[in-house]
Design an enzyme around this catalytic site. Structure first.
Site, PDB file in Angstrom:
ATOM      1  N   GLY A  52       0.827  -1.200   0.000  1.00 12.60           N
ATOM      2  CA  GLY A  52       0.000   0.000   0.000  1.00 12.60           C
ATOM      3  C   GLY A  52       0.860   1.248   0.000  1.00 12.60           C
TER       4      GLY A  52
ATOM      5  N   GLY B  71       4.847   7.161   2.871  1.00 14.36           N
ATOM      6  CA  GLY B  71       5.515   6.566   1.717  1.00 14.36           C
ATOM      7  C   GLY B  71       4.874   5.251   1.338  1.00 14.36           C
TER       8      GLY B  71
ATOM      9  N   VAL C  65       4.523   1.032   1.485  1.00 14.70           N
ATOM     10  CA  VAL C  65       4.718  -0.129   2.351  1.00 14.70           C
ATOM     11  C   VAL C  65       4.882  -1.370   1.476  1.00 14.70           C
ATOM     12  CG1 VAL C  65       3.783  -1.515   4.240  1.00 14.70           C
ATOM     13  CG2 VAL C  65       3.294   0.935   4.143  1.00 14.70           C
TER      14      VAL C  65
ATOM     15  N   ASP D 148      -4.334  10.100  16.039  1.00 10.34           N
ATOM     16  CA  ASP D 148      -4.778   9.879  14.655  1.00 10.34           C
ATOM     17  C   ASP D 148      -5.527   8.557  14.531  1.00 10.34           C
ATOM     18  OD1 ASP D 148      -5.054  10.654  12.003  1.00 10.34           O
ATOM     19  OD2 ASP D 148      -3.177   9.729  11.364  1.00 10.34           O
TER      20      ASP D 148
END
Length: 397
Positions: A95, A100, A102, A223
């Site tokens: 993903g 960035g 993965v 988050d």
């Protein structure tokens, strides 16, 4: 955590950042002016590694920042992770996020060193995109928090790499992916999550947050959202991505003041309005995810009709109306829960979404409430259906 790190995790000044309506993320550029992309520190966090002079000094600091030296995490070379991912090949991508890309990779189960493709243990390797607005601060927050705490409902950090401009993190592999994928991506390969599985996921994620909130050095996750809840092969939930985590208030204070970072639709109203971050700001985010799990709808979706873009704003007035309860529940769970269980889940959601932080339950109380909901019996028709399973058509004549 050391003096260098302590200065970075202290309360941030100037709590202001606009919302990018196209991404739902709070944004701020390095000059303090508004820009698109994820929020970053006013002094660009990537400055810590974008210079060729990034050096680990004798006292463990990199350009004034405390470099993690936790013996429990493996320090990888860039060549190690290049080998583990077959040179970061496209078919190894799991993903892409704000930090960035993965990748999946293979390592030896005992040494954690790269192994031949298809042998050993699968891991997830997050590699910083050089154009990413996130950077050293977020990478280090991940290592500082996940490198020093461990819990069954937090994703496990196995190691990291800091080499020139390259920043990478290595995690345990979570085969079922994210909660977001299971809730919102309709495809033949992803089965709808059942009521029982959703409760299991909610309880696991709640336990992870409760652990953070009650740890010796209180941690505010900041988050909490469906994409940051990862699932193992048995649908056990683990919270991931600690790049925005903060140490909680100290010295008798009720909150910390910080720049507004996170994702629109999940962030607590007091945090958006003032930059005041409470431990119970996480509870609000949990309430939003719980509402997503009950309805099968995204927290923010501009494709919905006007007035329905924000899930909480749209449905919160309806949640208190018991007769409308069935109309908001995800139809893919029909017949799997009792009306009493659904009602209690909605009541808990409303408590988590209270506008004032002090009125919200603690995450420990949330775990207890979810356990009680899970203990509520199934609807009668579900029990009948269960008894009929496995019987042949002839036996039913």
């Amino acid at each position: 955590m050391g003096n260098c790190l302590g200065s970075r995790l202290a309360a941030d000044p100037n709590p202001s950042a606009p919302i990018n309506p196209s991404t739902g993320e709070f944004t701020q550029d390095t000059s303090g002016k508004h820009s698109n992309g994820e929020a970053t520190s006013v002094t660009n966090s990537s400055a810590g590694f974008s210079q060729s002079s990034t050096i680990l000094s004798d006292d463990g600091c990199v350009n004034g920042e405390r470099f993690p030296t936790d013996p429990y995490n493996k320090v990888y070379s860039f060549a190690d992770l290049k080998a583990a991912t077959r040179n970061f090949r496209g078919d190894m991508v799991l993903g892409v996020g704000g930090f960035g890309t993965v990748y999946k990779g293979w390592v030896d189960e005992k040494t954690l060193l790269p192994s031949r493709h298809g042998t050993g243990m699968l891991v997830a390797i997050k590699k910083l995109n050089q154009e990413s607005t996130q950077g050293f601060d977020e990478w280090q927050a991940e290592v500082d928090f996940l490198g020093k705490i461990s819990h069954p409902n937090l994703v496990k950090l196995l190691g990291y790499c800091l080499e020139e401009k390259e920043l990478l993190l290595v995690y345990e592999f979570m085969p079922k992916g994210s909660l977001e994928n299971h809730l919102f991506r309709r495809n033949a390969a992803t089965e709808p999550l059942s009521w029982d599985i959703r409760l299991k996921i909610a309880i696991g994620a709640a336990k992870g947050l409760a652990f953070l909130h009650t740890s010796e050095k209180q941690v505010i996750y900041r988050d909490f959202k469906a994409s940051n809840i990862l699932l193992d092969g048995s649908y056990n939930a683990k919270i991931s991505d600690f790049g925005l985590a903060k140490l909680g208030p100290a010295g008798g204070n009720s909150h910390v003041t910080t720049r507004i970072m996170g994702t629109h639709g999940y962030a607590a109203p007091e945090y958006i309005a003032t930059g005041h971050l409470y431990v119970k700001s996480d509870v609000y985010g949990f309430g939003v995810v719980l509402l997503e799990m009950l309805t099968g709808l995204r927290a923010l979706d501009t494709r919905r009709p006007s007035g329905q873009h924000n899930l909480v704003d749209w449905l919160k007035p309806i949640l208190a109306q018991r007769r409308k309860l069935k109309t908001i529940m995800d139809a893919r769970m029909e017949g799997q829960y009792s009306s009493k269980a659904a009602l209690e889940a909605v009541k808990l959601t409303l408590r988590c979404l209270e506008p004032e932080p002090r009125k919200r339950p603690s995450m420990k109380e949330v775990v207890e409430a979810l356990d009680q909901i899970a203990a509520i019996g199934k609807p009668k028709e579900s029990k009948v259906s269960t008894r009929l399973q496995g019987l042949s058509p002839r036996s039913l004549r």
